[in-house]
Design a protein around this motif. Sequence first.
Motif, PDB file in Angstrom:
ATOM      1  N   TYR A   1     -14.449 -40.572 -77.316  1.00  7.46           N
ATOM      2  CA  TYR A   1     -15.017 -39.456 -78.240  1.00  7.46           C
ATOM      3  C   TYR A   1     -16.265 -40.279 -79.390  1.00  7.46           C
ATOM      4  O   TYR A   1     -17.469 -39.010 -79.341  1.00  7.46           O
ATOM      5  CB  TYR A   1     -13.917 -39.636 -79.268  1.00  7.46           C
ATOM      6  CG  TYR A   1     -13.324 -39.151 -78.545  1.00  7.46           C
ATOM      7  CD1 TYR A   1     -12.886 -37.433 -78.732  1.00  7.46           C
ATOM      8  CD2 TYR A   1     -11.658 -39.457 -78.307  1.00  7.46           C
ATOM      9  CE1 TYR A   1     -11.859 -37.022 -78.330  1.00  7.46           C
ATOM     10  CE2 TYR A   1     -11.003 -38.606 -77.550  1.00  7.46           C
ATOM     11  CZ  TYR A   1     -10.612 -37.686 -77.727  1.00  7.46           C
ATOM     12  OH  TYR A   1      -9.551 -36.854 -77.172  1.00  7.46           O
TER      13      TYR A   1
ATOM     14  N   ILE B   1      -8.395 -37.742 -84.255  1.00  7.24           N
ATOM     15  CA  ILE B   1      -9.911 -38.414 -83.700  1.00  7.24           C
ATOM     16  C   ILE B   1     -10.417 -37.942 -84.729  1.00  7.24           C
ATOM     17  O   ILE B   1     -10.603 -36.322 -85.162  1.00  7.24           O
ATOM     18  CB  ILE B   1     -10.095 -37.939 -82.533  1.00  7.24           C
ATOM     19  CG1 ILE B   1      -8.622 -38.972 -81.401  1.00  7.24           C
ATOM     20  CG2 ILE B   1     -11.384 -38.438 -82.059  1.00  7.24           C
ATOM     21  CD1 ILE B   1      -8.613 -40.236 -81.499  1.00  7.24           C
TER      22      ILE B   1
ATOM     23  N   TYR C   1      -5.060 -37.023 -79.888  1.00  7.80           N
ATOM     24  CA  TYR C   1      -4.999 -37.950 -77.656  1.00  7.80           C
ATOM     25  C   TYR C   1      -3.754 -37.962 -78.039  1.00  7.80           C
ATOM     26  O   TYR C   1      -3.608 -39.227 -78.880  1.00  7.80           O
ATOM     27  CB  TYR C   1      -6.321 -38.949 -78.592  1.00  7.80           C
ATOM     28  CG  TYR C   1      -6.211 -39.505 -77.191  1.00  7.80           C
ATOM     29  CD1 TYR C   1      -7.544 -39.291 -75.726  1.00  7.80           C
ATOM     30  CD2 TYR C   1      -5.896 -41.037 -77.543  1.00  7.80           C
ATOM     31  CE1 TYR C   1      -6.984 -39.898 -75.108  1.00  7.80           C
ATOM     32  CE2 TYR C   1      -6.256 -41.856 -75.817  1.00  7.80           C
ATOM     33  CZ  TYR C   1      -6.547 -41.020 -74.473  1.00  7.80           C
ATOM     34  OH  TYR C   1      -6.630 -42.032 -73.257  1.00  7.80           O
TER      35      TYR C   1
END
Length: 156
Positions: free
Chosen positions: A120, A152, A105
């Motif tokens: 997320y 992430i 990200y």
Amino acid sequence: MGLFSFIKNAGPKVFGLGKKDSEENDTDQLKKTATRKLEETIKDLQLHVENLKIKIDDDMATVLGKAQDQSTKEKVVLLIGNTSGIASVDDQMSVDHAEPEAQFYTVIKGDTLEKIAKQYYGNAMSYPLIFDANKPILTSPDKLFTGQVLRIPIFE
């Protein structure tokens, strides 16, 4: 993993990269110094990569070696790519222990780890998962910069 793109002028200008050519006469020496400092930083952060080798050509860095795991490999790529002056990283590393790849990200203005965690994971209070996944590159959950790329992790 392949080729990763970054925002060239985002990130800390800690290694002298990202300067205009007029600010630095000896670009070859600057690249050698930056390469050495990046390799030292990776070792200092205890990101274990056997036979680590980084090559910087213009605004692209190529990284080779054998990382102990996928997480380490991704952190090394992000450490290099989140350095001002680096626009892309060609990841040619292998790993000892295969794991699922994380998502990435790019931080935009106004982002917080809580906001990203909500996006997320559906829960802003899950931000420590993102913070932990980006240690030791992130030193505080409150210190993000626009253009920075974060890991992430995906949990099944």
